[in-house]
Write a protein that holds these residues in place. Structure first.
Motif, PDB file in Angstrom:
ATOM      1  N   TRP A   1     -12.535  44.155  91.268  1.00  0.00           N
ATOM      2  CA  TRP A   1     -12.858  45.615  90.586  1.00  0.00           C
ATOM      3  C   TRP A   1     -12.496  46.953  90.377  1.00  0.00           C
ATOM      4  O   TRP A   1     -12.341  46.855  91.042  1.00  0.00           O
ATOM      5  CB  TRP A   1     -14.331  44.972  91.163  1.00  0.00           C
ATOM      6  N   LYS A   2     -12.597  47.551  89.057  1.00  0.00           N
ATOM      7  CA  LYS A   2     -12.095  48.367  88.942  1.00  0.00           C
ATOM      8  C   LYS A   2     -12.939  48.957  87.813  1.00  0.00           C
ATOM      9  O   LYS A   2     -13.739  48.400  87.060  1.00  0.00           O
ATOM     10  CB  LYS A   2     -10.478  48.009  87.728  1.00  0.00           C
ATOM     11  N   PRO A   3     -13.353  50.838  88.430  1.00  0.00           N
ATOM     12  CA  PRO A   3     -13.399  51.786  87.489  1.00  0.00           C
ATOM     13  C   PRO A   3     -13.160  51.888  86.674  1.00  0.00           C
ATOM     14  O   PRO A   3     -12.235  53.316  86.964  1.00  0.00           O
ATOM     15  CB  PRO A   3     -14.045  52.560  89.139  1.00  0.00           C
ATOM     16  N   ARG A   4     -12.694  51.921  85.410  1.00  0.00           N
ATOM     17  CA  ARG A   4     -12.135  52.377  84.712  1.00  0.00           C
ATOM     18  C   ARG A   4     -12.590  52.133  82.755  1.00  0.00           C
ATOM     19  O   ARG A   4     -12.065  52.109  81.652  1.00  0.00           O
ATOM     20  CB  ARG A   4     -10.692  51.195  83.881  1.00  0.00           C
ATOM     21  N   TRP A   5     -14.215  51.550  82.674  1.00  0.00           N
ATOM     22  CA  TRP A   5     -14.762  51.713  81.419  1.00  0.00           C
ATOM     23  C   TRP A   5     -16.055  52.571  81.790  1.00  0.00           C
ATOM     24  O   TRP A   5     -16.638  53.238  82.963  1.00  0.00           O
ATOM     25  CB  TRP A   5     -15.252  50.252  81.445  1.00  0.00           C
ATOM     26  N   PHE A   6     -16.439  53.045  79.678  1.00  0.00           N
ATOM     27  CA  PHE A   6     -17.960  54.252  80.537  1.00  0.00           C
ATOM     28  C   PHE A   6     -18.816  53.764  79.141  1.00  0.00           C
ATOM     29  O   PHE A   6     -17.901  52.668  77.998  1.00  0.00           O
ATOM     30  CB  PHE A   6     -16.787  55.548  79.660  1.00  0.00           C
ATOM     31  N   VAL A   7     -19.786  53.917  78.987  1.00  0.00           N
ATOM     32  CA  VAL A   7     -21.003  52.898  78.394  1.00  0.00           C
ATOM     33  C   VAL A   7     -20.591  54.209  77.491  1.00  0.00           C
ATOM     34  O   VAL A   7     -20.493  55.484  77.444  1.00  0.00           O
ATOM     35  CB  VAL A   7     -22.153  52.621  79.068  1.00  0.00           C
ATOM     36  N   LEU A   8     -21.330  53.991  75.927  1.00  0.00           N
ATOM     37  CA  LEU A   8     -21.558  54.897  74.941  1.00  0.00           C
ATOM     38  C   LEU A   8     -22.844  55.798  75.720  1.00  0.00           C
ATOM     39  O   LEU A   8     -21.956  57.559  74.774  1.00  0.00           O
ATOM     40  CB  LEU A   8     -22.289  54.359  73.847  1.00  0.00           C
ATOM     41  N   ALA A   9     -23.156  55.920  76.321  1.00  0.00           N
ATOM     42  CA  ALA A   9     -24.110  56.828  76.708  1.00  0.00           C
ATOM     43  C   ALA A   9     -23.616  58.281  77.649  1.00  0.00           C
ATOM     44  O   ALA A   9     -24.338  59.166  77.340  1.00  0.00           O
ATOM     45  CB  ALA A   9     -25.374  56.816  77.641  1.00  0.00           C
ATOM     46  N   GLN A  10     -22.549  58.030  78.053  1.00  0.00           N
ATOM     47  CA  GLN A  10     -21.340  58.903  78.655  1.00  0.00           C
ATOM     48  C   GLN A  10     -20.788  59.758  77.878  1.00  0.00           C
ATOM     49  O   GLN A  10     -20.142  60.045  79.318  1.00  0.00           O
ATOM     50  CB  GLN A  10     -20.905  57.932  79.208  1.00  0.00           C
ATOM     51  N   THR A  11     -20.763  59.428  76.245  1.00  0.00           N
ATOM     52  CA  THR A  11     -19.808  59.806  75.432  1.00  0.00           C
ATOM     53  C   THR A  11     -20.579  61.185  74.382  1.00  0.00           C
ATOM     54  O   THR A  11     -21.680  60.581  74.117  1.00  0.00           O
ATOM     55  CB  THR A  11     -18.694  59.071  75.272  1.00  0.00           C
ATOM     56  N   ASP A  12     -19.073  61.820  73.774  1.00  0.00           N
ATOM     57  CA  ASP A  12     -19.921  62.800  73.294  1.00  0.00           C
ATOM     58  C   ASP A  12     -19.341  62.580  72.466  1.00  0.00           C
ATOM     59  O   ASP A  12     -17.675  62.613  72.296  1.00  0.00           O
ATOM     60  CB  ASP A  12     -20.061  64.261  73.478  1.00  0.00           C
ATOM     61  N   GLY A  13     -19.427  62.669  70.392  1.00  0.00           N
ATOM     62  CA  GLY A  13     -18.330  63.120  69.383  1.00  0.00           C
ATOM     63  C   GLY A  13     -18.559  61.913  68.574  1.00  0.00           C
ATOM     64  O   GLY A  13     -20.205  62.130  67.597  1.00  0.00           O
ATOM     65  N   GLU A  14     -17.824  61.607  67.292  1.00  0.00           N
ATOM     66  CA  GLU A  14     -18.136  61.214  66.313  1.00  0.00           C
ATOM     67  C   GLU A  14     -19.178  59.482  66.737  1.00  0.00           C
ATOM     68  O   GLU A  14     -19.152  58.931  68.071  1.00  0.00           O
ATOM     69  CB  GLU A  14     -16.618  60.824  65.457  1.00  0.00           C
ATOM     70  N   PRO A  15     -20.067  59.954  65.870  1.00  0.00           N
ATOM     71  CA  PRO A  15     -20.986  58.364  65.246  1.00  0.00           C
ATOM     72  C   PRO A  15     -20.204  56.699  65.353  1.00  0.00           C
ATOM     73  O   PRO A  15     -18.671  57.303  64.061  1.00  0.00           O
ATOM     74  CB  PRO A  15     -21.930  58.932  64.558  1.00  0.00           C
ATOM     75  N   LEU A  16     -20.844  56.162  66.376  1.00  0.00           N
ATOM     76  CA  LEU A  16     -19.256  54.374  66.138  1.00  0.00           C
ATOM     77  C   LEU A  16     -20.660  54.106  64.953  1.00  0.00           C
ATOM     78  O   LEU A  16     -21.262  54.109  63.938  1.00  0.00           O
ATOM     79  CB  LEU A  16     -19.884  54.047  67.435  1.00  0.00           C
ATOM     80  N   ALA A  17     -19.481  53.316  63.573  1.00  0.00           N
ATOM     81  CA  ALA A  17     -19.783  52.681  62.583  1.00  0.00           C
ATOM     82  C   ALA A  17     -20.626  51.175  63.575  1.00  0.00           C
ATOM     83  O   ALA A  17     -20.234  50.990  64.409  1.00  0.00           O
ATOM     84  CB  ALA A  17     -18.637  51.592  62.486  1.00  0.00           C
ATOM     85  N   ASP A  18     -21.468  50.130  62.373  1.00  0.00           N
ATOM     86  CA  ASP A  18     -22.056  49.197  63.231  1.00  0.00           C
ATOM     87  C   ASP A  18     -21.499  48.314  63.897  1.00  0.00           C
ATOM     88  O   ASP A  18     -20.457  48.151  63.203  1.00  0.00           O
ATOM     89  CB  ASP A  18     -22.741  48.774  62.162  1.00  0.00           C
ATOM     90  N   SER A  19     -21.570  48.249  64.847  1.00  0.00           N
ATOM     91  CA  SER A  19     -21.435  46.727  65.557  1.00  0.00           C
ATOM     92  C   SER A  19     -21.443  45.685  65.105  1.00  0.00           C
ATOM     93  O   SER A  19     -21.884  45.309  64.418  1.00  0.00           O
ATOM     94  CB  SER A  19     -21.649  46.631  67.650  1.00  0.00           C
ATOM     95  N   ALA A  20     -19.625  44.733  65.352  1.00  0.00           N
ATOM     96  CA  ALA A  20     -20.053  43.635  64.937  1.00  0.00           C
ATOM     97  C   ALA A  20     -21.431  43.027  65.154  1.00  0.00           C
ATOM     98  O   ALA A  20     -22.148  43.021  65.990  1.00  0.00           O
ATOM     99  CB  ALA A  20     -18.863  43.205  65.226  1.00  0.00           C
ATOM    100  N   GLN A  21     -21.860  41.552  64.388  1.00  0.00           N
ATOM    101  CA  GLN A  21     -22.939  40.654  64.542  1.00  0.00           C
ATOM    102  C   GLN A  21     -22.368  40.037  65.638  1.00  0.00           C
ATOM    103  O   GLN A  21     -21.117  39.899  66.408  1.00  0.00           O
ATOM    104  CB  GLN A  21     -23.147  40.096  63.876  1.00  0.00           C
ATOM    105  N   ILE A  22     -23.371  39.675  66.730  1.00  0.00           N
ATOM    106  CA  ILE A  22     -23.435  38.468  67.663  1.00  0.00           C
ATOM    107  C   ILE A  22     -22.558  37.358  66.945  1.00  0.00           C
ATOM    108  O   ILE A  22     -23.180  36.568  66.130  1.00  0.00           O
ATOM    109  CB  ILE A  22     -24.040  38.352  68.488  1.00  0.00           C
ATOM    110  N   PRO A  23     -21.394  36.600  67.534  1.00  0.00           N
ATOM    111  CA  PRO A  23     -20.739  35.681  67.246  1.00  0.00           C
ATOM    112  C   PRO A  23     -21.764  34.521  67.037  1.00  0.00           C
ATOM    113  O   PRO A  23     -22.562  34.276  68.420  1.00  0.00           O
ATOM    114  CB  PRO A  23     -19.358  35.230  67.624  1.00  0.00           C
ATOM    115  N   SER A  24     -21.737  33.744  66.023  1.00  0.00           N
ATOM    116  CA  SER A  24     -22.799  32.500  66.252  1.00  0.00           C
ATOM    117  C   SER A  24     -21.687  30.954  67.387  1.00  0.00           C
ATOM    118  O   SER A  24     -20.978  31.098  67.743  1.00  0.00           O
ATOM    119  CB  SER A  24     -22.976  31.905  64.906  1.00  0.00           C
ATOM    120  N   TRP A  25     -22.788  29.934  67.455  1.00  0.00           N
ATOM    121  CA  TRP A  25     -22.166  29.014  68.663  1.00  0.00           C
ATOM    122  C   TRP A  25     -22.340  27.388  67.747  1.00  0.00           C
ATOM    123  O   TRP A  25     -23.317  27.721  67.390  1.00  0.00           O
ATOM    124  CB  TRP A  25     -23.004  29.309  69.582  1.00  0.00           C
TER     125      TRP A  25
END
Length: 275
Positions: A109-133
């Motif tokens: 287990w490594k503490p290396r990631w941050f969620v969007l709510a922990q950041t400020d700055g440029e808006p993100l582009a729309d996320s990709a759709q969930i891949p189909s199965w």
């Protein structure tokens, strides 16, 4: 160094089983990561009252022109790490001169990631759709054959043998049955027993396979998840958490099945090495 939060696979699984809809939400937000890491991220967001959203490493957020706010604590995910095998693990034989040391992969287990709510700055582009199965793609990728159902017992919904599965044409919930039988295969319940393979009790193998079905059904928003909860309890007992080792195996099997049938072959760049 111990992780900032105490995370155990058995606890993540028990939490997912007891909270309908959580797996779907985690898969929708974090499908570029393994299923176990998806739920680990959701668990930490809920515990820390962070709005769930895209997660990435500090470097990746910088590339996206977003800044992690000072004082924010990283999200902990499980990632593979290569380590040298000690001499005593090589039958006490030292590594000959000129021979590269043998490596093995462990997961930490490594503490290396941050969620969007922990950041400020440029808006993100729309996320990709969930891949189909796709079932056919998954079976081909997994090397599992779906064979005709040839039992006359109408109470049997499906079965697995070796690397093949069968689902009754009159199965009440065919997707649930398929994932359950694939769970048996991926968990090596159908492999020939050897000296190094324990003979697990049926109460455990059935609960493990049904837990795999539950994770897959909820991730893909397919019907039948409510029945899997009762099935798991009927085999393993209400309120009894599955063992830690079983939980790890269940997450790995479900994640393998989901990835095998997905339309996208590449993981999101934001993963940054997470498992």
């Amino acid at each position: 160094m111990s992780p900032p939060v105490s995370i155990r696979w058995a606890e993540l699984l028990a939490d997912a089983v007891s909270r309908p809809g959580q797996i779907l939400e985690a898969y929708s937000l974090f499908h570029g990561y393994s299923l176990g890491n998806q739920l680990a991220a959701m668990f930490q967001c809920r515990e820390r009252r962070l709005a769930p959203g895209p997660i990435a490493t500090l470097q990746r957020w910088n590339e996206l022109k977003r800044r992690v706010r000072a004082g924010e604590k990283a999200i902990v995910l499980c990632m593979p790490v290569s380590v040298r095998v000690k001499d005593d693990e090589r039958s006490r034989r030292p590594v000959p001169e000129g021979e590269a040391p043998r490596l093995k992969t462990i997961f930490v287990w490594k503490p290396r990631w941050f969620v969007l709510a922990q950041t400020d700055g440029e808006p993100l582009a729309d996320s990709a759709q969930i891949p189909s199965w796709d079932e056919a793609r998954a079976l081909e990728t997994l090397g599992v054959q779906r064979v005709p159902f040839d039992l006359t017992d109408g109470n049997v919904q499906g079965y697995a043998h070796g690397r093949s599965v069968a689902v009754s044409p009159i199965a009440a919930l065919p997707a649930k049955t398929l994932f359950h039988e694939l769970g048996h295969v991926l968990l090596n319940h159908t492999a020939e027993r050897g000296a190094d393979q324990p003979d697990l009790p049926k109460t455990l193998t059935e609960a493990e396979a049904e837990a795999v079905a539950l994770l897959c059904l909820e991730a893909l928003h397919l019907p039948g998840a409510e029945y899997t909860r009762g099935y798991i309890q009927s085999w393993y007992g209400a309120g009894n958490p599955l063992p830690e080792h079983s939980a790890q195996r269940i997450f790995k099997a479900a994640d393998t099945i989901l990835r095998a049938g997905r339309s996208d072959a590449k993981l999101e760049a934001a993963r940054g090495g997470a498992a």
